[in-house]
Design an enzyme around this catalytic site. Structure first.
Site, PDB file in Angstrom:
ATOM      1  CE  LYS A   1      -2.646   0.399   3.613  1.00 36.62           C
ATOM      2  NZ  LYS A   1      -2.564   1.657   4.365  1.00 36.62           N
TER       3      LYS A   1
ATOM      4  NE  ARG B   1      -6.820   1.543  11.146  1.00 37.14           N
ATOM      5  CZ  ARG B   1      -5.634   1.964  10.712  1.00 37.14           C
ATOM      6  NH1 ARG B   1      -5.515   3.157  10.187  1.00 37.14           N
ATOM      7  NH2 ARG B   1      -4.592   1.188  10.774  1.00 37.14           N
TER       8      ARG B   1
ATOM      9  NE  ARG C   1       8.397  -5.695   4.926  1.00 35.38           N
ATOM     10  CZ  ARG C   1       7.331  -5.091   4.396  1.00 35.38           C
ATOM     11  NH1 ARG C   1       7.299  -4.786   3.122  1.00 35.38           N
ATOM     12  NH2 ARG C   1       6.294  -4.799   5.138  1.00 35.38           N
TER      13      ARG C   1
ATOM     14  NE  ARG D   1      10.182  -5.995  13.141  1.00 35.15           N
ATOM     15  CZ  ARG D   1       9.071  -5.303  12.948  1.00 35.15           C
ATOM     16  NH1 ARG D   1       9.035  -4.321  12.102  1.00 35.15           N
ATOM     17  NH2 ARG D   1       7.983  -5.614  13.620  1.00 35.15           N
TER      18      ARG D   1
ATOM     19  NE  ARG E   1       1.362  -6.620  11.967  1.00 34.57           N
ATOM     20  CZ  ARG E   1       2.485  -7.202  12.385  1.00 34.57           C
ATOM     21  NH1 ARG E   1       2.610  -7.538  13.652  1.00 34.57           N
ATOM     22  NH2 ARG E   1       3.458  -7.447  11.553  1.00 34.57           N
TER      23      ARG E   1
HETATM   24  P1  ADP Z   1      -0.744   0.203  10.519  1.00 33.79           P
HETATM   25  O1  ADP Z   1       0.491   0.246  11.345  1.00 33.79           O
HETATM   26  O2  ADP Z   1      -1.674  -0.922  10.870  1.00 33.79           O
HETATM   27  O3  ADP Z   1      -0.543   0.390   9.051  1.00 33.79           O
HETATM   28  P2  ADP Z   1      -1.447   3.020  10.704  1.00 33.79           P
HETATM   29  O4  ADP Z   1      -0.049   3.406  10.451  1.00 33.79           O
HETATM   30  O5  ADP Z   1      -2.453   3.378   9.684  1.00 33.79           O
HETATM   31  O6  ADP Z   1      -1.584   1.456  11.006  1.00 33.79           O
HETATM   32  O7  ADP Z   1      -1.933   3.605  12.092  1.00 33.79           O
HETATM   33  C1  ADP Z   1      -1.173   3.448  13.262  1.00 33.79           C
HETATM   34  C2  ADP Z   1      -2.047   3.692  14.490  1.00 33.79           C
HETATM   35  O8  ADP Z   1      -2.622   5.008  14.428  1.00 33.79           O
HETATM   36  C3  ADP Z   1      -3.244   2.755  14.618  1.00 33.79           C
HETATM   37  O9  ADP Z   1      -2.893   1.557  15.222  1.00 33.79           O
HETATM   38  C4  ADP Z   1      -4.180   3.598  15.473  1.00 33.79           C
HETATM   39  O10 ADP Z   1      -3.788   3.603  16.817  1.00 33.79           O
HETATM   40  C5  ADP Z   1      -3.971   4.990  14.911  1.00 33.79           C
HETATM   41  N1  ADP Z   1      -4.899   5.281  13.805  1.00 33.79           N
HETATM   42  C6  ADP Z   1      -4.552   5.508  12.501  1.00 33.79           C
HETATM   43  N2  ADP Z   1      -5.616   5.747  11.750  1.00 33.79           N
HETATM   44  C7  ADP Z   1      -6.693   5.655  12.557  1.00 33.79           C
HETATM   45  C8  ADP Z   1      -8.095   5.783  12.360  1.00 33.79           C
HETATM   46  N3  ADP Z   1      -8.618   6.039  11.150  1.00 33.79           N
HETATM   47  N4  ADP Z   1      -8.900   5.644  13.435  1.00 33.79           N
HETATM   48  C9  ADP Z   1      -8.400   5.378  14.647  1.00 33.79           C
HETATM   49  N5  ADP Z   1      -7.098   5.230  14.899  1.00 33.79           N
HETATM   50  C10 ADP Z   1      -6.240   5.366  13.871  1.00 33.79           C
END
Ligand code: ADP
Length: 201
Positions: free
Chosen positions: A14, A89, A128, A134, A145
């Site tokens: 992504k 989300r 990875r 890791r 996940r």
């Molecule tokens: P990932 O690491 O799963 O790709 P992101 O980088 O998008 O997730 O987001 C990291 C964290 O930021 C999430 O685990 C959450 O705590 C918070 N977060 C991000 N986007 C949202 C959202 N749309 N609603 C609520 N919390 C969010």
């Protein structure tokens, strides 16, 4: 003026495709996760407020997240288009975003869903993890996940599918191939990057 969402499971590429889309369309990539992490790093009042939640991997409350997106979309660079990544989300966020855009006389043009076979993605992430030392990132954790992602996003995907906004793209294959598929899916909906957009990006 292209308003897009991108969704996809961890490991589906992504981030790479988002970076390309922002370049092709000349639109900012708005990632709520990145914004939260930057606020935490800089210890802003918002960052202090959400640190424990983000660290625990829980969702930041909708009210905070929605307010954050609202102010980000008010910024100049997002006026004529954007790529939202990691938001919405929850169904509440879906509804909020729709209202917010409607208030500006705007609407989403498409929702890109990167689809990837779970076994393939798990194998990719596992490779990875080992390469990056890791090894604690176990297959079980990675699989978990993936399951969380599938469970949490499927209601959102259903909403956007019903609205006819969904562009489903096979995320497996090389990067250029996937980019081409995205471009084709968008073109089929009449969404093209113009020469101007590309130059601006
Ligand atoms: P990932 O690491 O799963 O790709 P992101 O980088 O998008 O997730 O987001 C990291 C964290 O930021 C999430 O685990 C959450 O705590 C918070 N977060 C991000 N986007 C949202 C959202 N749309 N609603 C609520 N919390 C969010």
């Amino acid at each position: 003026m292209t308003r897009l969402l991108i969704v996809g499971p961890p490991g589906a590429g992504k981030g790479t495709q988002s970076a390309r889309l922002t370049e092709t369309f000349g639109i900012p990539d708005i990632s709520t996760g990145d914004i939260f992490r930057a606020n935490i790093r800089e210890q802003t009042p918002l960052g202090v407020q959400v640190k424990a939640i983000v660290d625990a991997g829980d969702y930041v409350p909708d009210t905070l997240t929605n307010a954050l997106v609202s102010s980000r979309l008010d910024e100049e660079d997002a006026r004529d288009g954007f790529l939202l990544d990691g938001y919405p989300r929850t169904l509440e966020q879906v509804a909020y975003l729709e209202q917010l855009l409607a208030g500006k006389g705007q609407a989403l043009d498409a929702v890109i869903q990167l689809v990837a076979d779970q076994d393939e993605v798990v194998a990719r992430l596992r490779k990875r993890a080992i390469e990056q030392g890791r090894a604690d990132d176990t297959e079980e954790a990675i699989r978990h996940r993936q399951e969380v992602y599938a469970r949490e996003t499927s209601p959102l995907i259903a909403v956007y599918r019903d609205r006819g906004l969904l562009v489903e793209v096979d995320g497996l294959g090389d990067i250029d191939e996937v980019s081409d598929r995205i471009a084709e899916g968008l073109a089929a909906r009449g969404i093209f990057a113009t020469q101007d957009d590309a130059a601006a990006g």
